[in-house]
Design a protein around this motif. Structure first.
Motif, mmCIF file in Angstrom:
data_model
loop_
_atom_site.group_PDB
_atom_site.id
_atom_site.type_symbol
_atom_site.label_atom_id
_atom_site.label_comp_id
_atom_site.label_asym_id
_atom_site.label_seq_id
_atom_site.Cartn_x
_atom_site.Cartn_y
_atom_site.Cartn_z
ATOM 1 N N LYS A 44 0.831 -1.204 0.000
ATOM 2 C CA LYS A 44 0.000 0.000 0.000
ATOM 3 C C LYS A 44 0.873 1.266 0.000
ATOM 4 C CE LYS A 44 -3.885 -0.462 2.444
ATOM 5 N NZ LYS A 44 -4.823 -0.838 3.545
ATOM 6 N N TYR B 124 -9.826 -2.838 -3.959
ATOM 7 C CA TYR B 124 -10.715 -1.738 -3.554
ATOM 8 C C TYR B 124 -11.972 -2.264 -2.847
ATOM 9 C CZ TYR B 124 -7.996 1.774 -6.139
ATOM 10 O OH TYR B 124 -7.007 2.623 -6.569
ATOM 11 N N ILE B 128 -12.250 -0.208 0.543
ATOM 12 C CA ILE B 128 -13.129 0.965 0.548
ATOM 13 C C ILE B 128 -14.416 0.641 1.300
ATOM 14 C CG2 ILE B 128 -14.536 2.486 -0.904
ATOM 15 C CD1 ILE B 128 -12.344 2.129 -3.091
ATOM 16 N N ASP B 133 -12.878 7.032 2.714
ATOM 17 C CA ASP B 133 -11.810 6.269 2.040
ATOM 18 C C ASP B 133 -11.607 6.735 0.601
ATOM 19 O OD1 ASP B 133 -11.556 4.682 4.331
ATOM 20 O OD2 ASP B 133 -13.154 3.335 3.640
ATOM 21 N N LYS B 136 -9.548 7.144 -4.087
ATOM 22 C CA LYS B 136 -8.286 6.404 -4.153
ATOM 23 C C LYS B 136 -7.649 6.786 -5.478
ATOM 24 C CE LYS B 136 -8.717 3.508 -0.564
ATOM 25 N NZ LYS B 136 -8.001 3.846 0.683
ATOM 26 N N TYR B 138 -4.401 5.752 -7.089
ATOM 27 C CA TYR B 138 -3.217 4.905 -7.011
ATOM 28 C C TYR B 138 -2.621 4.648 -8.392
ATOM 29 C CZ TYR B 138 -4.486 3.703 -2.160
ATOM 30 O OH TYR B 138 -4.769 3.744 -0.813
ATOM 31 N N THR B 167 -8.093 4.585 -10.285
ATOM 32 C CA THR B 167 -8.685 5.441 -9.262
ATOM 33 C C THR B 167 -10.138 5.053 -8.979
ATOM 34 O OG1 THR B 167 -9.596 7.146 -10.745
ATOM 35 C CG2 THR B 167 -7.252 7.325 -10.182
#
Lengths: 479, 479
Positions: A44, B124, B128, B133, B136, B138, B167
């Motif tokens: 992560k 996810y 999530i 959260d 995201k 990433y 994302t």
């Protein structure tokens, strides 16, 4: 500040159950998570940012010594893997095999690289012709796969990230020099950047890399007294060169085989950081590797001017070259403290209306909880100074822990007693034969970690067989 | 300077055979090499250093927009790949399958990721829970595998390096905004850093990514008039979220599906740099991406003071922030010039005894061969200035080439004639139905590159069926 306790209680104490403490920290500090892919993990953002810093610093050190980065395929044809006998025996039992491409079966199955010696050899055999093509000092950053049966976050997983350097040289001397140079580079990196002290030495023949003439290693000691192999550097001599036909025309116009090395360091170093420096509040990151070095935590942040001042402090520190963030979330300050501690951010700056009135803030060290009051006009200097001190202290503390957990055994009875009662390194004399090494594992439950470069003569005889001793060896239980 | 000619003659001229010119440059500039692993390449130091600069600059731009890096497994269990219907149909025919781990067959086979939507979704779905959260944002840097039948260095290989961003957002609007933001980031990167002008637009339904609601793309034009898809950004809406059950509790306490995007850029951009900027002497690297920007080449280097001065100039330039090397090998100056040109180093500085006496050196631009005499005390400023000008000129030249090779077709006859005679982009109106799109491929030999954001109304009707037109489309032959 009730929530403070709650977050800390979420992790097992390390005295109660070290293994559980470790996986709790890994999860609660949001470094890693399990996946639907058995034995493989998600790294992560908080974990990957540590790896990025490791990469950046190692890569910088590599390049200073003339290393160039390349990228080779992730697949190895079975016939290529089989070219060097010891190597294939070492790795074939634990590789993943690709047998189909698209809808069709492959003519020859491919393994997913467990390490890339064979690919580099195949490449070098085509690319090296003359002494002018030498040395080759190449490295690649990639992932590799080893089909492990039991896995642990960062320490052992079926896929892991690493760098693997592979070099080719005109002479045996040059290859040996490079092997040692890279081992020392790893050792310096561990000590200077990760604040992890290491023992530098050589692996026994039993523990050396499949296909190597000599394997050098750095070994570190975790908080629970177990050892961790932290980086290895191998000298292959000309064994691979002969198996793959890597020859060059030397200055004297004769054809010679090259001499090769390889060396690697992996994401398991993140595990080492956790197990050397962590405590019962979570992770403690050495300042030089911490993605965020300073967390500014505003108190009563809704009051006029508090958040403004927090961001002003952040900007001041950032300008001074520190990696700094403000936690302006709507959580309570106590919760924020706990999070900052869990994630191992080296220092926090607490800053409330009263502090602002007094023209100062409070700096709190993650490792010792020591508090320093700093006026705003000197806060960047103070923070930088505390980070430097903390880095040095962390190395010293780890060294002290290592040294007080390193024991000397004069005979096998002593060795058994230490192994049973005092987790740590055991220094003991060894005759050099594999029978005694096997017996240590069988009877004492320890493996040879390394034959340290810094030898001491504890006695003249092997602790097991009583015959004349060849080496003093570090023994221990290892991850 | 006889050797000069020899090295240049080693590559085919691009007018004679563009494909051969390309592979010659790739080999002679030492960017890549073939391997024993069919369809996979070695990226050599000169090639990988370009990729490192691309990574560094893209990563910097990503992080400015809040992107965090992570690492997910390289394997996808077959059942996971199959969860989203369109996605599996698009990728299953071209993946590599792992069927054995170690000595045993796997219970479920795993594919080597061709792209990681399914893994991110799986992650996810577990990670999530609440609107807190989200989003995201990433990204991961990794290699992916697609079992291509025909391959070309950098442009199409069974394994290639890329980044893939994934994302998750609370609203459709936010996902759409991120999709466009990343496309524009890619476009700006191509134009500002790689000096490659791009057309920004949307893919037709036929050409969009497997599982996407909308795919945005940037398309560039190579020197031979063929198009190259240079970066894509996909909006998945909530399709994957529904297939994988990725839900969050929103502020109003209702459960909602997230909206997702993904976006990627690959090592094929190195191919684009070659084919947009290269010439018959080899590679021409845009200064901002060139690993070495300046090569100092001493003339009569054995004469007293020449090498010293060369290294002095190097130090001066390095201090000014330029990436500079001295070629002090024992090759002839002519050979060194050819090598510097083949490898695309943006400028060289020629420096001999007479120059030193006159207190100056000659700067030669790689692209125009223009020579500038610079006194030693102003040489860093001059070199920096020339590099800046060269970067701008390269973009302008590429834009001019693109614009003069972009044609307008009012009807299908015109379109066929252009496609036969004038390699380049063809702008033409389209009704929006797949039958006409298929016919363009069948009858004209072109595919839709994109529906550009900047629309023009060439006419009111589709060039193929004559029905009312919905869009102006860029068509072309593509890599």
């Amino acid at each position: 500040m009730a929530k403070d306790k709650k977050l800390v209680e979420a992790i097992t104490s390390m005295e109660e159950d070290f293994a559980k403490w470790y996986t709790d920290v890994v999860k609660k500090a949001e470094l890693i998570d399990y996946t639907s892919v058995k034995g493989c993990m998600v790294i992560k953002p908080a974990g990957y940012a540590i790896w990025e810093n490791i990469q950046h610093e190692l890569d910088r050190r590599f390049k200073e010594t003339g290393v160039e980065n390349v990228y080779l395929p992730m697949f190895i044809p079975e016939s290529l893997l089989q070219k060097e006998k010891d190597h294939v025996e070492g790795f074939a039992p634990e590789v993943a095999w690709v047998t189909h491409g698209g809808l069709e079966p492959l003519q020859e199955r491919l393994c997913v690289r467990p390490t890339s010696e064979t690919l580099f050899c195949d490449f070098y055999a085509k690319d090296i012709h003359s002494h002018r093509d030498l040395p080759k000092v190449y490295n690649q950053w990639c992932s590799v796969v080893r089909w492990e049966k039991t896995t642990r976050p960062f320490l052992r997983s079926r896929e892991f990230l690493w760098q693997e350097g592979h070099t080719a040289h005109a002479t045996a001397e040059e290859a040996e020099e490079r092997t040692k140079q890279m081992l020392n580079l790893y050792a310096d990196f561990c000590e200077e950047t990760l604040a992890i002290p290491v023992v530098r030495g050589q692996k026994t023949d039993k523990e050396k890399f499949a296909g190597a003439e000599a394997t050098y290693t750095i070994e570190s000691l975790m908080h629970d007294g177990k050892a961790l192999q932290s980086g290895t550097s191998h000298n292959f001599g000309d064994g691979f060169a002969k198996a793959f036909g890597i020859q060059f025309a030397d200055k004297d116009n004769t054809l010679k085989y090259v001499h090769q090395t390889s060396w690697g360091m992996t994401t398991r170093m993140i595990g080492a950081i956790i197990m050397v420096h962590g405590d019962n509040s979570g992770l403690v990151l050495p300042p030089r590797i911490a993605p965020t070095q300073v967390m500014v935590i505003p108190i009563q942040q809704k009051k006029d001017g508090v958040l403004d001042k927090a961001f002003e402090v952040k900007d001041t520190l950032a300008k001074a070259g520190l990696r700094v963030k403000v936690d302006d979330s709507d959580k309570s300050p106590g919760w924020k403290f706990s999070e900052q501690e869990m994630r191992g951010v080296p220092i926090r700056i607490e800053l409330g209306p009263k502090d602002i009135e007094a023209g100062q803030a409070v700096i709190v060290r993650r490792d010792t909880r020591e508090k320093t009051v700093a006026a705003f006009d000197e806060i960047a200097d103070k923070a930088a100074e505390i980070l430097e001190t903390m880095q040095t202290d962390m190395l010293e503390r780890a060294r002290e822990h290592r040294d007080t957990h390193t024991y000397i055994a004069h005979n096998i009875e002593e060795m058994k007693q230490i192994a049973d009662e005092k987790p740590g390194f055991i220094k003991a004399m060894w005759c050099g034969c594999q029978e005694c090494e096997d017996a240590m594992k069988e009877e004492v439950g320890v493996t040879s970690r390394c034959i340290p470069f810094a030898q001491e003569e504890i006695s003249g005889v092997c602790v097991h067989c009583g015959k004349p001793a060849k080496h003093m060896v570090y023994w221990g239980k290892a991850y």
